[in-house]
Design an enzyme around this catalytic site. Structure first.
Site, PDB file in Angstrom:
ATOM      1  N   HIS A   1       0.815  -1.287   0.119  1.00  0.00           N
ATOM      2  CA  HIS A   1       0.037   0.042  -0.043  1.00  0.00           C
ATOM      3  C   HIS A   1       0.832   1.288  -0.068  1.00  0.00           C
ATOM      4  O   HIS A   1       2.118   1.107   0.484  1.00  0.00           O
ATOM      5  CB  HIS A   1      -0.599   0.000   1.254  1.00  0.00           C
ATOM      6  CG  HIS A   1      -1.842   0.838   1.356  1.00  0.00           C
ATOM      7  ND1 HIS A   1      -1.445   2.229   1.997  1.00  0.00           N
ATOM      8  CD2 HIS A   1      -3.196   0.941   1.144  1.00  0.00           C
ATOM      9  CE1 HIS A   1      -2.677   2.751   1.723  1.00  0.00           C
ATOM     10  NE2 HIS A   1      -3.855   2.092   1.290  1.00  0.00           N
TER      11      HIS A   1
ATOM     12  N   ASP B   1       2.754  -4.360   7.938  1.00  0.00           N
ATOM     13  CA  ASP B   1       1.504  -3.600   8.118  1.00  0.00           C
ATOM     14  C   ASP B   1       0.359  -4.533   8.050  1.00  0.00           C
ATOM     15  O   ASP B   1       0.032  -5.533   6.994  1.00  0.00           O
ATOM     16  CB  ASP B   1       1.518  -2.976   6.506  1.00  0.00           C
ATOM     17  CG  ASP B   1       0.075  -2.273   6.161  1.00  0.00           C
ATOM     18  OD1 ASP B   1      -0.780  -2.537   6.987  1.00  0.00           O
ATOM     19  OD2 ASP B   1       0.107  -1.811   5.275  1.00  0.00           O
TER      20      ASP B   1
ATOM     21  N   GLN C   1      -4.888  -4.836   7.148  1.00  0.00           N
ATOM     22  CA  GLN C   1      -6.080  -5.925   6.382  1.00  0.00           C
ATOM     23  C   GLN C   1      -5.888  -7.159   7.082  1.00  0.00           C
ATOM     24  O   GLN C   1      -6.792  -8.205   6.772  1.00  0.00           O
ATOM     25  CB  GLN C   1      -5.627  -6.328   5.137  1.00  0.00           C
ATOM     26  CG  GLN C   1      -5.935  -4.863   4.185  1.00  0.00           C
ATOM     27  CD  GLN C   1      -7.404  -4.216   4.231  1.00  0.00           C
ATOM     28  OE1 GLN C   1      -8.319  -4.880   4.652  1.00  0.00           O
ATOM     29  NE2 GLN C   1      -7.485  -3.005   3.947  1.00  0.00           N
TER      30      GLN C   1
ATOM     31  N   LYS D   1     -11.055   0.045  10.366  1.00  0.00           N
ATOM     32  CA  LYS D   1     -11.181  -1.242   9.654  1.00  0.00           C
ATOM     33  C   LYS D   1     -11.455  -2.474  10.254  1.00  0.00           C
ATOM     34  O   LYS D   1     -11.525  -3.495   9.747  1.00  0.00           O
ATOM     35  CB  LYS D   1      -9.762  -1.449   8.759  1.00  0.00           C
ATOM     36  CG  LYS D   1      -9.222  -0.374   7.651  1.00  0.00           C
ATOM     37  CD  LYS D   1      -8.112  -0.950   6.988  1.00  0.00           C
ATOM     38  CE  LYS D   1      -7.603   0.479   6.193  1.00  0.00           C
ATOM     39  NZ  LYS D   1      -8.272   0.824   5.008  1.00  0.00           N
TER      40      LYS D   1
ATOM     41  N   CYS E   1      -4.766   2.734  -3.591  1.00  0.00           N
ATOM     42  CA  CYS E   1      -3.551   3.014  -2.777  1.00  0.00           C
ATOM     43  C   CYS E   1      -2.589   2.209  -3.018  1.00  0.00           C
ATOM     44  O   CYS E   1      -1.703   1.788  -2.154  1.00  0.00           O
ATOM     45  CB  CYS E   1      -3.966   3.175  -1.475  1.00  0.00           C
ATOM     46  SG  CYS E   1      -4.835   4.829  -1.007  1.00  0.00           S
TER      47      CYS E   1
HETATM   48  C1  LIG Z   1      -2.809  -3.054   3.732  1.00  0.00           C
HETATM   49  C2  LIG Z   1      -3.116  -1.383   4.121  1.00  0.00           C
HETATM   50  N1  LIG Z   1      -2.117  -0.805   4.651  1.00  0.00           N
HETATM   51  C3  LIG Z   1      -2.410   0.657   4.883  1.00  0.00           C
HETATM   52  C4  LIG Z   1      -3.742   1.132   4.913  1.00  0.00           C
HETATM   53  C5  LIG Z   1      -3.791   2.687   5.473  1.00  0.00           C
HETATM   54  O1  LIG Z   1      -4.541   2.507   6.378  1.00  0.00           O
HETATM   55  P1  LIG Z   1      -5.095   4.077   6.876  1.00  0.00           P
HETATM   56  O2  LIG Z   1      -5.622   4.805   5.930  1.00  0.00           O
HETATM   57  O3  LIG Z   1      -6.221   3.752   8.067  1.00  0.00           O
HETATM   58  O4  LIG Z   1      -3.820   4.763   7.286  1.00  0.00           O
HETATM   59  C6  LIG Z   1      -4.768   0.452   4.340  1.00  0.00           C
HETATM   60  C7  LIG Z   1      -6.072   1.031   4.122  1.00  0.00           C
HETATM   61  O5  LIG Z   1      -6.292   1.800   3.291  1.00  0.00           O
HETATM   62  C8  LIG Z   1      -4.527  -0.885   3.895  1.00  0.00           C
HETATM   63  O6  LIG Z   1      -5.287  -1.624   3.302  1.00  0.00           O
END
Ligand SMILES: Cc1ncc(COP(=O)(O)O)c(C=O)c1O
Ligand SMILES: Cc1ncc(COP(=O)(O)O)c(C=O)c1O
Lengths: 417, 140, 417, 140
Positions: free
Chosen positions: A131, A209, A212, A235, A374
Site C-alpha cells: 500500500h 502492515d 488487513q 477497518k 492506494c
Molecule cells: C494494507 C493497508 N495498509 C495501509 C492502509 C492505510 O490505512 P489508513 O488509511 O487507515 O492509515 C490500508 C487501508 O487503506 C491498507 O489496506
C-alpha cells in the site's frame, strides 16, 4: 442462511442487527449491500454508544486531572490500551502506542526508528504489493538519506516470490523489511511468520502492515516475533482516527520521540526536555481519547464474536464470491484463486472501466471500490489501470454476493458488453 | 453537603496522620555524604523527590534523608516510608510492595493520586535496585 | 441569572441544557461544576449526534469512493473544511489542514517548514509563557539542526514584555516567531496583530498557537496576517482527535509533505512519488472523518451562540471570579488582574499544595486542574511548582464561581490554614 | 428494481451520446509536433489525460489530439470537449466554464464523478493558461 452454513458458529443475521448502517436502504426500495470493508468497516451500536457515553458522561482530558471525570476518562483510555494489548498478545501495555491509523504508525517508525537507524546506502526491503502507506514514508526518508529501496516481486499467481525474498535478503545486508500481512488488492495472505524469521536471520528489523490482517484473523505479535506491527481501528469496527503501533519495548525505548508537546515529556525547561516513559513518549498532546475508548469497545465486540469464527466464515464467503465471479464472461479476476486469502475480490471487466462498474453497482445498492486502492505500483506491475474491488466482513452474506454478481451483469448490459 | 460519601472519602484521605506527616515531614533534608541517592519526578503533576540513604556494611539502612515538593499525599508518603525503612536491610526492603505502602498510608486513592503516593516507593526501589527492578513490579 | 446579567445576550441556562455532562451530579447529591475548560470543553448534543449520525447512516472512507455512502461522507468532510475556513476567515479552504490538535499542527510545521527553512544558528523566537507543545518541537528540531531558541520574557504583571520583543527582533535576524495568542496559565491575551506585524517587519515567519483563543473570541487570520495558526477541536466543543492547521497557501505549497501514504500523493511508482494538491498533501492516510465532521458541527453551534456574545459573557465571568478570589486570605493570584484576559483564573493557596486544593474541590463537585498545565518553564520562571487553575466557558455561571470559592474555603478548613 | 430514481439517474449518466463518445473517442491520438501539450492525473482514481493542440498564428485551434485512460465519463468528456474547441480561438476558450462543460455533457454527476468529468477541462485550461488560472476558477 449464512449463519447456519458457517457451521452454526456465526449468527450473521443477529450480528447484522447490531449495525445501524446495514439496516437502511441505499436508495428508496434498494437495500444497501456494503462491500467496501477493506476501505473501512461499519460500526456496531456498541462502539457508537461507547463513544457517545464518553462524551455524555465523563468527557475530560486524561492523565493530568485529579477530578473525577478525568480519573474516569484516564481509566477508560488506559483500559482500552490493555484490551488492545491482549488482543494482539503484546508483552506489555507499554508496547501499545495509539495512533490515527496505519499510515501514522508507519510514518512514526520511519521518522523515528528510521532516522535513528537508516543511513546512506542502507537497504529497505519492501514488496511489490505494498500500500502507498508502506512505500511513500520510505521514499521520503530516502530523499533525505539516500536509502536503497528494494521490492520483493510477486509471482504470476499473486503470491509473494519467496525464493526472490530469500535471495534479496542474502544478496546484501538489509536493514529493514517491511511488508503487508494481507494484501488489500490481491487478498494474498503472506507467510508473515516465515518472512519475519528469515528477515531476523538476515539481521533485519521487521515492520508488518497488518491493516488487513488484524480485523480478520487472530494475531499474536509474540508468536510472530515482529518488531513493529501497525493497524487501523476504522477497518475493524472502530472509529475513524484510531489505530495502533505495536513495537517491541526495547526498540521503542531506544527510539527518539517523534512529536514534541504535552504528555510526552517528563521535564521541560527553556533549554532542554526529558522524555516520558513508554508509551507516552510517542503520544504527544491530547490524545484521541474517545477514539481509543471506541476502539477498545470494537475489540471487545470482535472478541465476543470470536476471531476464529470470523476467519472461518469469511473464508466461506470469499470462496463463494470467487466461484460466482469466475462464471461471469469477460470478468478477469485480479485476486488469485488459490487459498488462503483475505476477504477481498478484485477484478476487471472487459470493455467497462472499473469506475463505471462501481457506478452501476451503486445504483443497485452495492457499494464497492474502484481505482488503484492506494497501490499504484502494484497496478503498474500488473499492467492494470484501475480495478474494481469487493471486500467482505463477517456481517456480509452469501446473498449479498449474489447481489454483486447481478449488478455486474447489469453493468454489462448498460455497456452492451 | 456534610456527610456525603465523597466528604467522607476526602476526610479519610486527609486524615490526621497524613496531614501531620505532610506538615511535619520526618527525616527531611538531604544527607551528605550518602551511599544511595536517587531523584525522580512525576511528569504529570510535577512532584519531585530526592532521596538519600546511608547503608552500613551489613546492608542495613542507618540514615534516611529526603527533600522534594509535592502534594500532601506524596510528602506524607515519603515521610512515612522513610520512618518505615530506617533500620531495615536492603534485602528486607525488596519485599516491600506497592500494596504494603498503600496499606501503610491507609487512605482511599484514585488512580491519578496513586502516582503521588507511589513516587516515594519508586525513588527508593530504583535507587536501591535499578530501573529494571521497578519496571518488573509494574502490572500489565 | 447569568443570562440576564450578560445583557440578555446569552441564555446560559438554555445553552447548558444542550450539554449532557452538565446535567449530571458529580457525586450523589453534589452537582458538577466543570471548570476545567482550558484542558477540554464539554460537548453539546448537536456535536455528539452529528458524529453518531455519521456512524449510523453514512460511515465510509472519503475521497475515493464512487458509492453513495462515500460521496456523502466526502461531502460532509469537505463541508466541515469550508465551515472552518469561514470561521477563521481563511482565504481558501485549501489552507485548512485537519490535524489531531494543536500539538500535531505545530509539529507538522516544525518538521516540514522548519526542516526546509531552519538551519544551524537560525533564531526561533518563542515566549516564556509557551505551552510545551510550542517549545518541545523546536527543541527537537534544534537537536537536529543547532538552532538558537530565544524566549521573549514576561513582565511582572503577566504581560509579554513588548519592549524586549522588539529588541529581540532587532538584535539578530529571527527566522521564526512562535507565540500563544492566549495563555492557558496566565490568561494573558497577547497583542497578536502587533506582534505579527513587528515579526514580519523583521522578516520572520509567524506561527500562532491559538488553542486558547479560537474557542473564546472571533478570529480573522487574514486580518491577523499570521503565516500559520493552529488550534484544537476538543477545546471548542469539538471531538477529541480534531484540530486545524491554517497556513498561507503559498507557504503550504512550498512546504515538503510530512507523512507519506494514501490521499497525499498524486502518483506513486516504486522509484518516486508526486504530491497531491493542498490540503491533501498534508492529510496522509484515512483522515479523522467523524472528528472533522464533528468539529464542523461544533463551529456551527458556536456560530449560533455568537463568538462576540461568548467573549463578552466570559469577560464578565472572569472579572467576577478574580474579584471573588482576591478576597480569599492566603490566595495568591497567578493570573494578573489587568484586563483583557482569557477566561482562566490560576492561583496558589498558602499552606496547601495545588493537588490537594483540586482534591478537596472535587469532593465539592468542582472540577479544576492542578499542576504545571504543560508550562513547566513558565512555572519555573514564576518560581512556582504547581498551581491550581479554574477555567471557564460560556456555559459556566456566576453561581459556579461561588461554588469554587466555597470549595477553596473548605480546603483551607481541612488543612487548617 | 426497474425504474427507481437511481436507475433513471444511472441511465441518464450513461445515455447513448456518452457511451458513443466513450467507445468511439473523437480526435484520439497524440499530435506530433504540437503547440500546446499538457498531461494530468486524477490522483484519487488514477485517470490520466494527455492533451495536444495545434494553434495557428491567429490563436485558433486547428487540431486536437488526446490520449489517456479512465472511465466512460472522463473519456466522453475529453472527446466532446475536443470537438467543442476545434476551430475556436484561445480567447474564446477562456470563457468556457466548468458549468458549460457539465452542460455539454448533460448528465447528473455526484461530486466524486465530477472530478472525472472535469479532468479534460483542467488539462485544457492549465495547458493554455497555466496552473494559476485554473486555480482561480476554483470555488472556496
Ligand atoms: C494494507 C493497508 N495498509 C495501509 C492502509 C492505510 O490505512 P489508513 O488509511 O487507515 O492509515 C490500508 C487501508 O487503506 C491498507 O489496506
Ligand atoms: C495554549 C495551548 N497550546 C497547546 C495546547 C495543546 O493542545 P492539544 O493537547 O490539543 O494538542 C494547549 C492545551 O493543552 C494549550 O492550552
Amino acid at each position: 442462511m449464512p449463519s447456519e452454513s458457517s457451521g452454526g458458529a456465526l449468527d450473521v443475521a443477529g450480528l447484522r442487527s447490531d449495525f445501524p448502517v446495514l439496516q437502511q436502504e441505499h436508495h428508496p426500495g434498494v437495500p444497501l449491500v456494503y462491500l467496501d470493508n477493506a476501505a473501512t468497516t461499519q460500526k456496531p451500536n456498541a462502539v457508537i454508544e461507547t463513544m457517545s457515553d464518553y462524551y455524555r458522561r465523563y468527557n475530560a482530558n486524561v492523565h493530568r486531572g485529579i477530578h473525577k471525570l478525568s480519573e474516569e476518562a484516564t481509566a477508560a483510555y488506559e483500559t482500552a490500551r490493555v484490551i488492545l494489548k491482549r488482543f494482539i498478545n503484546a508483552g506489555s501495555k507499554r508496547e501499545i502506542v495509539f495512533t490515527r491509523g496505519t499510515t501514522e504508525g508507519i510514518n512514526l517508525v520511519s521518522q523515528t526508528w528510521g532516522r535513528a537507524n537508516l543511513n546512506a546506502g542502507d537497504v529497505v526491503l519492501l514488496t511489490e504489493m505494498e500500500h502507498h502507506s508502506n512505500i511513500v514514508p520510505w521514499q521520503l526518508l530516502s530523499a533525505e538519506r539516500g536509502l536503497r529501496l528494494r521490492y520483493t516481486p510477486i509471482r504470476a499467481d499473486g503470491a509473494l516470490d519467496m525464493e526472490a525474498f530469500r535471495k534479496l535478503l542474502q544478496e546484501e545486508p538489509v536493514k529493514l523489511v517491511g511488508f503487508m500481512f494481507v494484501s488489500n488488492v490481491l487478498g494474498t495472505i503472506n507467510a508473515a511468520q516465515e518472512m519475519i524469521r528469515l528477515a531476523h536471520e538476515a539481521g533485519a528489523t521487521v515492520l508488518v502492515d497488518a491493516a488487513q490482517a488484524v480485523p480478520h484473523q487472530s494475531i499474536d505479535v509474540q508468536a510472530l516475533d515482529c518488531d513493529f506491527l501497525v493497524f487501523s481501528g476504522h477497518k475493524m469496527l472502530g472509529p475513524t482516527g484510531s489505530g495502533v503501533l505495536y513495537g517491541k519495548r526495547a526498540l521503542l525505548e531506544a527510539m527518539p520521540p517523534w512529536m514534541g508537546g504535552g504528555d510526552m515529556i517528563s521535564r521541560v525547561s527553556f533549554e532542554r526536555s526529558e522524555w516520558n516513559e513508554l508509551p507516552y513518549k510517542f503520544e504527544a498532546g491530547t490524545p484521541s481519547i474517545a477514539e481509543a475508548i471506541g476502539l477498545g469497545a470494537a475489540v471487545e465486540y470482535l472478541n465476543r464474536v470470536g476471531m476464529a469464527a470470523i476467519h472461518r466464515y469469511e473464508q466461506e464467503i470469499i470462496a463463494y464470491a470467487l466461484e460466482r465471479l469466475t462464471e461471469v464472461p469477460g470478468l478477469h479476476l485480479v485476486t488469485p484463486e488459490r487459498a488462503p486469502h483475505g476477504a477481498v475480490a478484485t477484478f476487471t471487466l472487459q470493455g467497462i472501466h472499473a469506475h463505471d462498474v462501481a457506478q452501476v453497482l451503486d445504483a443497485h445498492g452495492v457499494a464497492i471500490r474502484a481505482g488503484h486502492h492506494c497501490a499504484m505500483p502494484l497496478h503498474e506491475r500488473l499492467g492494470l489501470n484501475a480495478t474494481a474491488r469487493a471486500s467482505f466482513y463477517f456481517y456480509n452474506t452469501l446473498e449479498e454476493v449474489d447481489c454483486l454478481v447481478a449488478g455486474i451483469y447489469a453493468a454489462k448490459q448498460t455497456f452492451s458488453v | 453537603m456534610a456527610l456525603t460519601e465523597q466528604g467522607r472519602t476526602m476526610d479519610d484521605m486527609y486524615r490526621e496522620l497524613i496531614l501531620d506527616h505532610a506538615k511535619n515531614p520526618r527525616n527531611h533534608g538531604v544527607l551528605e555524604p550518602c551511599d544511595v541517592e536517587y531523584e525522580a519526578h512525576n511528569p504529570l503533576c510535577g512532584d519531585r523527590l530526592h532521596l538519600t540513604l546511608r547503608v552500613d556494611p551489613s546492608g542495613r539502612i542507618t540514615a534516611v534523608g529526603w527533600e522534594g515538593n509535592g502534594c500532601a499525599i506524596s510528602q506524607a508518603s515519603a515521610s512515612m516510608l522513610g520512618e518505615e525503612i530506617l533500620g531495615k536491610t536492603v534485602g528486607e526492603i525488596r519485599a516491600m510492595s506497592k500494596d504494603s505502602l498503600l496499606e501503610m498510608l491507609g487512605i482511599p486513592l484514585s488512580p491519578n493520586r496513586m502516582k503521588c503516593a507511589l513516587l516515594s516507593l519508586e525513588v527508593l526501589k530504583i535507587g536501591l535496585y535499578g530501573r529494571e527492578a521497578w519496571r518488573e513490579s509494574e502490572d500489565e
